[in-house]
Design a protein around this motif. Sequence first.
Motif, PDB file in Angstrom:
ATOM      1  N   HIS A 246       6.407  -1.171   5.392  1.00 38.87           N
ATOM      2  CA  HIS A 246       7.026  -2.552   3.905  1.00 38.87           C
ATOM      3  C   HIS A 246       8.096  -1.794   3.259  1.00 38.87           C
ATOM      4  CE1 HIS A 246       5.421  -4.750   7.286  1.00 38.87           C
ATOM      5  NE2 HIS A 246       4.222  -5.467   6.598  1.00 38.87           N
TER       6      HIS A 246
ATOM      7  N   CYS B  28       0.765   0.127  10.501  1.00 34.94           N
ATOM      8  CA  CYS B  28      -0.033  -1.236   9.626  1.00 34.94           C
ATOM      9  C   CYS B  28      -0.111   0.773   8.774  1.00 34.94           C
ATOM     10  CB  CYS B  28      -0.483  -2.009   9.470  1.00 34.94           C
ATOM     11  SG  CYS B  28      -1.695  -1.781   7.815  1.00 34.94           S
ATOM     12  N   ALA B  29      -0.099   0.404   7.319  1.00 36.26           N
ATOM     13  CA  ALA B  29      -1.317   2.099   7.067  1.00 36.26           C
ATOM     14  C   ALA B  29      -1.900   2.158   7.058  1.00 36.26           C
ATOM     15  CB  ALA B  29      -0.281   2.447   5.930  1.00 36.26           C
ATOM     16  N   ILE B  30      -2.883   0.892   6.876  1.00 33.75           N
ATOM     17  CA  ILE B  30      -3.662   0.308   6.544  1.00 33.75           C
ATOM     18  C   ILE B  30      -4.803   1.057   7.886  1.00 33.75           C
ATOM     19  CG2 ILE B  30      -5.906  -1.366   5.475  1.00 33.75           C
ATOM     20  CD1 ILE B  30      -4.460   0.623   3.641  1.00 33.75           C
TER      21      ILE B  30
ATOM     22  N   ASN C 245       5.065  -4.279  12.046  1.00 34.07           N
ATOM     23  CA  ASN C 245       3.808  -3.903  11.648  1.00 34.07           C
ATOM     24  C   ASN C 245       2.396  -3.326  12.365  1.00 34.07           C
ATOM     25  OD1 ASN C 245       2.683  -5.398  10.842  1.00 34.07           O
ATOM     26  ND2 ASN C 245       2.288  -4.799   8.875  1.00 34.07           N
TER      27      ASN C 245
ATOM     28  N   ARG D 130      -4.323  -6.045  -2.388  1.00 40.47           N
ATOM     29  CA  ARG D 130      -3.694  -5.171  -2.665  1.00 40.47           C
ATOM     30  C   ARG D 130      -2.975  -4.639  -3.969  1.00 40.47           C
ATOM     31  NH1 ARG D 130      -5.134  -5.260   2.173  1.00 40.47           N
ATOM     32  NH2 ARG D 130      -4.182  -5.939   3.446  1.00 40.47           N
TER      33      ARG D 130
ATOM     34  N   CYS E 222       1.957 -10.125   3.629  1.00 43.29           N
ATOM     35  CA  CYS E 222       1.729  -9.164   2.469  1.00 43.29           C
ATOM     36  C   CYS E 222       3.633  -8.605   2.352  1.00 43.29           C
ATOM     37  CB  CYS E 222       1.467  -7.653   3.120  1.00 43.29           C
ATOM     38  SG  CYS E 222      -0.061  -6.970   3.885  1.00 43.29           S
TER      39      CYS E 222
ATOM     40  N   CYS F   4       0.612  -1.197   0.315  1.00 40.46           N
ATOM     41  CA  CYS F   4       0.026   0.193   0.251  1.00 40.46           C
ATOM     42  C   CYS F   4       1.148   1.104  -0.045  1.00 40.46           C
ATOM     43  CB  CYS F   4      -0.454   0.235   1.383  1.00 40.46           C
ATOM     44  SG  CYS F   4      -1.850  -1.580   1.128  1.00 40.46           S
TER      45      CYS F   4
ATOM     46  N   CYS G  15       3.061   2.271   3.276  1.00 33.91           N
ATOM     47  CA  CYS G  15       2.899   0.847   3.544  1.00 33.91           C
ATOM     48  C   CYS G  15       5.011   1.399   4.185  1.00 33.91           C
ATOM     49  CB  CYS G  15       3.518  -0.461   2.735  1.00 33.91           C
ATOM     50  SG  CYS G  15       4.247  -2.257   3.400  1.00 33.91           S
TER      51      CYS G  15
END
Lengths: 621, 184
Positions: free
Chosen positions: A375, A548-550, A470, B45, A397, A370, A373
């Motif tokens: 990562h 985690c960005a979400i 995350n 994603r 992810c 994302c 993100c």
Amino acid sequence: MKQEIFLGNGAIALGLMEAGCQVMTSYPGTPSSEILPEVIRLVESENLNTYVEWSTNEKVALDNAFAAAISGKRAACCMKQVGLNVAADSLMSAVYMGTVGGLVIISCDDPGPHSSQTEQDTRFMARLAKIPVLDPATPEEARKMAGLAMELSEEFRIPFIIRPAIRVCHARQDLAWDKLMNNPKKASFEKDPGRWAATPRFRFILHGELNKKLEAIGERFSDLSDINYHNLEEGKRYPLGIIAGGVPFAAIQDILADEKRDHIPLLKLGAPYPLPKRLTDEFMEACDKVLVLEETDTLIEYLLGDNQKIFGRISGHVPSEGELLPQVIFDCLNKILVELKLEPFTGKGNTGVTELVQDLGLPIRKPTLCPGCPHRASFYTIRKARPKAIFTSDIGCYTLGLNLGAVDTVLDMGAAITMASGFYHAYKQDGVDQPVVATIGDSTFYHSGTAGLLNAVYNDARFILVILDNLITAMTGMQPTPGIGIRADGSKGKAIPLERVIKGCGIDFIKEVDPYDTKAMGALMKEATQHVASPDGGIAVIIARHPCAIAYRGEAVPERIPVEITDDCTECNLCLDRFECPALYHDETLGRTSVDQALCAQCGVCLQICPEGAIVRSAEA
Amino acid sequence: MENVSMIFCGLGGQGILFMTKIFARAALDKGLPTLGAETHGMAQRGGSVVSHLKLGPAASSLVREQTANFLLALEENEAYRNLPFLAPGATLYVNAETDVFPRKEVSPYMEKQGITYHAFPAQKTAMALKNPMSTNLALMGFFAAYENEPFTHDELRETIISVSPERFRENNLKVFDAGFEFQQ
Ligand code: SF4
Ligand code: SF4
């Protein structure tokens, strides 16, 4: 009575709760992940007292549910199909011992595969372990089977497996349902070491007992007119019949109805193992040829064993990999109709649309990390710091670090660490110091990281391990981890910080960094490299910690940094190829890279990577 | 009403699941049997995402090729990719500029099959209202401007009101209405 649309996984949860399931354990994995949250939703809305836990892995989940079941309670345990591999050790043994209360294992298959490393068929695992298995075609049927499995499990004192495929798990269907009640059954474990701690001599006896149970269950399966049935007419012979189970059964039903060919007889096997022999014998007897439609492998074909009569995967009439989509089934059957000189389908001839679409050269949509993100920032820095390393990685992810050239291997849960030590020793043997950098997520580390890390430390392997923390299990839909100490139902559990576990594994170098700060992480990678190389050093562990960005929208980007790209952009494409943020794209009209403001998370990390300094903070907020 | 089959497609993150949910809920409220299939996991994603929805009695949640009555595409290329699902005489709604859709290679096919299409810059409309994540609602509003079956405009709007979480409700309706009023 309420009417509500349920996800297939919700329908399974509903079936379990209707059956008075008192203990429910799971480890998340697509396509099974929503079953447990749906159980929690029902527990809360209906005020039930079912005990629910996210276990640390699938084996742990199964053992916990098994203990509840042999103390007389009704228990269930769910996972994805490859998770059942992790639980296989328990599975094989549990079925010998049997159960007291009902024990239902739900293992979700992923023909396609859409979100898994294999297309393996849980029904074969059931056959290997000698556990009866049910194969639902729709959410409604999965719900019904959950109750049935619970009852039969208790009646025959044997665990049952339900194998819903992804098209059941992630289907939606409207269901009518009523108030749910608590099951009053109390735990009362009766000691019987000959069974619950059986030595090999007793295991032989238990095996005989198991075989008897299976025989009786096979008999019963021939009578289960709801899920195993055919529509043969007495005394009639047929040139072709179809045997189908699970999702392909639903597809073939629709096709035969659409094409008005309901005179082709159909045998549904919703419970394929142990094989309901009485039914299958009748059906095979009445049909000259039989098409077998099953996902994903050849269980029914093997169990029937009549290669002369059967059209299927073994005969080459049904594709051996990929989903049996309705169109695939339609085409298979139509070809067989032609081959047998029976009337072919009337529906659509070849319109050439498939080829037309193929020729359009449509972009292949790779999944990507994302925007924002953490990562991405980690992978960018890792690759920059150790460009020559072998990058072992893991399931989550962050597998998508592939796109950034920072993931070379993904085998199974925990293999980032075990393969890192394997690579190290393979090269070391030749006198080569091959750098290896392993990346693994926090949840995956708790699932199966420690055994590999203990082994690597004990055997003096040398590599850098970056734990991408995350603070969530992101890929499967944001489940909490032991690291943050929140439990499945949102209540507080004891947090077990990664640092403590890693230290316990014998690691001396443990440092934390925020990967959004690429400089700091780069410096840490250098330090880690030195530690790995030094004679009295060892494995270096970096915890790259950023939410985690979400899952943590607000917290993940504490300071919103709007960015834009100036004409200093030389189109070197480093940010597109090596950083791969979906918000950055090549703008044809401007002749340079540009920012898609609709996608941009304003994390500001890209400011740190452009060699020309063309990505800048923009004024507008 | 005859059985209706719908396909929703686009890219992960565009809100295809939410769009499917609205239609499924609207069907439930009308008392229609509903059965649908969704994409979860890795593809969410940013990969290609497709949802299937069948209204009326059916056994399989998957729509077979050349049997869908409607295709709602949140992205132009995904609309092309899912073209094989459309039945002769079906209708396609797509988030795309009117002057670029459809590519000339596909026009003859659509004409031959009697497939009607309506293109509409849904993302731009949502962006203009400072709701870049609501392309799906703009396209639903646009759909409602043309179709009375399987749902009327009012039925869809009511469903959005009941399904949207409180804090998004007003914005969701704003975008839905803008899609509905586009070029009317
Ligand atoms: S869900 Fe979270 S961890 Fe997964 S790609 Fe998106 S931001 Fe990264
Ligand atoms: S700020 Fe840069 S890296 Fe972050 S999301 Fe926006 S474009 Fe991507």
